[in-house]
Scaffold this active site. Structure first.
Site, short mmCIF file in Angstrom:
data_model
loop_
_atom_site.label_atom_id
_atom_site.label_comp_id
_atom_site.label_asym_id
_atom_site.label_seq_id
_atom_site.Cartn_x
_atom_site.Cartn_y
_atom_site.Cartn_z
CE LYS A 94 -4.45 -1.51 1.67
NZ LYS A 94 -4.22 -2.94 2.01
CD GLU A 116 -11.27 5.40 1.82
OE1 GLU A 116 -11.04 6.54 1.40
OE2 GLU A 116 -10.84 4.36 1.29
CB SER A 381 -0.38 -8.23 -1.28
OG SER A 381 -1.16 -9.09 -0.47
C1 LIG Z 1 -5.14 -3.92 1.64
C2 LIG Z 1 -4.49 -5.19 1.32
C3 LIG Z 1 -4.93 -5.99 0.24
C4 LIG Z 1 -6.15 -5.67 -0.58
O1 LIG Z 1 -6.08 -4.47 -1.30
P1 LIG Z 1 -5.87 -4.43 -2.87
O2 LIG Z 1 -6.16 -3.01 -3.24
O3 LIG Z 1 -6.84 -5.38 -3.47
O4 LIG Z 1 -4.49 -4.80 -3.15
C5 LIG Z 1 -4.23 -7.15 -0.07
N1 LIG Z 1 -3.15 -7.52 0.67
C6 LIG Z 1 -2.72 -6.78 1.71
C7 LIG Z 1 -1.53 -7.26 2.48
C8 LIG Z 1 -3.36 -5.60 2.06
O5 LIG Z 1 -2.91 -4.89 3.11
#
Ligand SMILES: *Cc1c(COP(=O)(O)O)cnc(C)c1O
Length: 397
Positions: A94, A116, A381
């Site tokens: 993020k 938000e 992610s």
């Molecule tokens: C917020 C988050 C997501 C989901 O958000 P996307 O916009 O779909 O990427 C996925 N993995 C992690 C670790 C997150 O913090």
């Protein structure tokens, strides 16, 4: 295929096929137009690129490794690479986007930032870059979510942000979004609104996708270095709103030989009323300012989504993903809570990496589709530290 090559990227009007656009109240139009008219020029400035690249390198810790997961590969008889976004500062992808957007806000002479947050992850990433830049930061969060996600509320406060409770409606993400929009309408000249995924009115989906595209930009040269070609057979990512997936797909959108796979949160199952699998359960409509697929009742009320992972607990998907689904460019898999948790434990045991539960949904895809002998990149992610309580409550390890 054929001579009419599909375009999977945004067009000049802010559409991906029939999805996207900017459906906002008239009061908000000047703010959105200011972004639409300036974002591309600003993010293409050499001075902008230089500072963005510098911060991604020395502050975020990029490039993140592309790691060949040997034991996982052995188990699935394939070649699986993990793109380690979990090693980014703050523990997930993020921050790539919040760094980009705060630089954009500065270029537009904005003095204050609002955002938000649902689970608090985007709020923390926003509070982080506001501290970095010395900018005032207000985060709207549903009052119910503030109780559920207490550690992230405290993190934001430690970082110097003000967290405002949204007391209306179900006191969750959509109410926080409404209050942030209202705030923005009342402070159009000095405030930038940082949206955390590829959602919202144009140009946000494109803006966020471009900032996250550094993920696939790195995958290309890292894979080339390791196996001599930029193209894997498959890229797998989880989709909440879809920003990490958009970043991992971005430079492969127009390479049909690379299969794109999205993992959605099925919650307790797509045949229950506790799910967040938008492509399975959703229909077309307008959510948070863009035309997309969302979970709604026959009369257009947004359905409360459910997933064990807070980051996938969203009733829609970004318009780029609605188009990738609609056109067949990406394959969507629904992964249940149970499947994701088991996959999270599997990655922990086989590779010594405890993933975020969002990410665990992408890992679970390995046992749901044919990947034998293929080169697969999974976008990791985020890391699982924030989810320790959920792992403990689930308990089967
Ligand atoms: C917020 C988050 C997501 C989901 O958000 P996307 O916009 O779909 O990427 C996925 N993995 C992690 C670790 C997150 O913090």
């Amino acid at each position: 295929m054929g001579i009419n090559r599909q375009n999977y990227n945004v067009d000049a009007r802010g559409y991906y096929g029939k999805f996207g656009g900017a459906f906002v109240p008239e009061m908000l139009l000047p703010n959105v137009l200011e972004l639409q008219e300036n974002y591309l020029e600003i993010i293409h400035r050499p001075s902008f690129k230089k500072e963005f690249d510098y911060l991604l390198k020395d502050y975020v810790g990029r490039p993140t490794p592309l790691y060949l997961a040997q034991r996982l590969s052995q188990k699935y008889q394939s070649q699986i690479y993990l793109k380690r976004e979990d090693l980014c500062h703050t523990g997930a992808h993020k921050v790539n986007n919040t760094i980009g957007q705060i630089l954009l806000a500065k270029a537009l002479n904005k003095k204050k930032i609002i955002a938000e947050t649902g689970a608090g992850q985007h709020g923390v990433a926003t509070a982080t870059v506001c501290a970095l830049m010395g900018m005032e930061c207000i985060i709207y969060m549903g009052a119910v979510d503030m109780v559920r996600q207490r550690p992230n509320v405290e993190r934001m406060k430690i970082l110097g942000a003000e967290v405002r409770a949204a007391q209306s409606g179900s006191q969750t993400l959509k109410d926080a979004t409404n209050e942030a929009m209202r705030h923005w309408i009342n402070h159009p000249t000095d405030t930038h609104y940082i949206i955390g995924s590829v959602v919202g009115p144009h140009p946000y989906p494109d803006l966020v996708a471009r900032f996250q595209s550094v993920i696939s930009q790195e995958i290309k040269w890292q894979l080339k270095e390791q196996i001599g070609t930029e193209n894997p057979d498959m890229v797998i990512a989880c989709v909440g709103g879809g920003s990490n997936a958009a970043g991992a797909y971005y430079h492969y959108l127009d390479r049909p030989q690379v299969q794109l796979v999205a993992a959605e949160a099925a919650g307790l199952g797509v045949d229950t009323d506790k799910s967040a699998a938008t492509t399975f359960l959703g229909s077309e409509g307008v959510l948070h300012g863009s035309r997309t697929l969302l979970m709604q009742t026959a009369d257009g009320q947004v359905i409360e989504p459910y997933s064990i992972s807070a980051g996938l607990d969203y009733p829609g998907i970004g318009p780029i993903h609605a188009h990738l689904f609609d056109s067949g460019r990406a394959k969507f898999c629904a992964v249940t809570d149970e499947e994701a948790m088991l996959a999270g434990i599997e990655l922990s045991r086989l590779e010594g990496i405890i993933p975020a539960i969002e990410t665990a949904h992408a890992i679970a895809v390995l046992s749901k589709i044919a990947i034998k002998d293929k080169v697969v990149v999974i976008n990791l992610s985020g890391r699982g530290d924030k989810d320790l309580d959920t792992y403990i409550k689930w308990g089967k390890y």
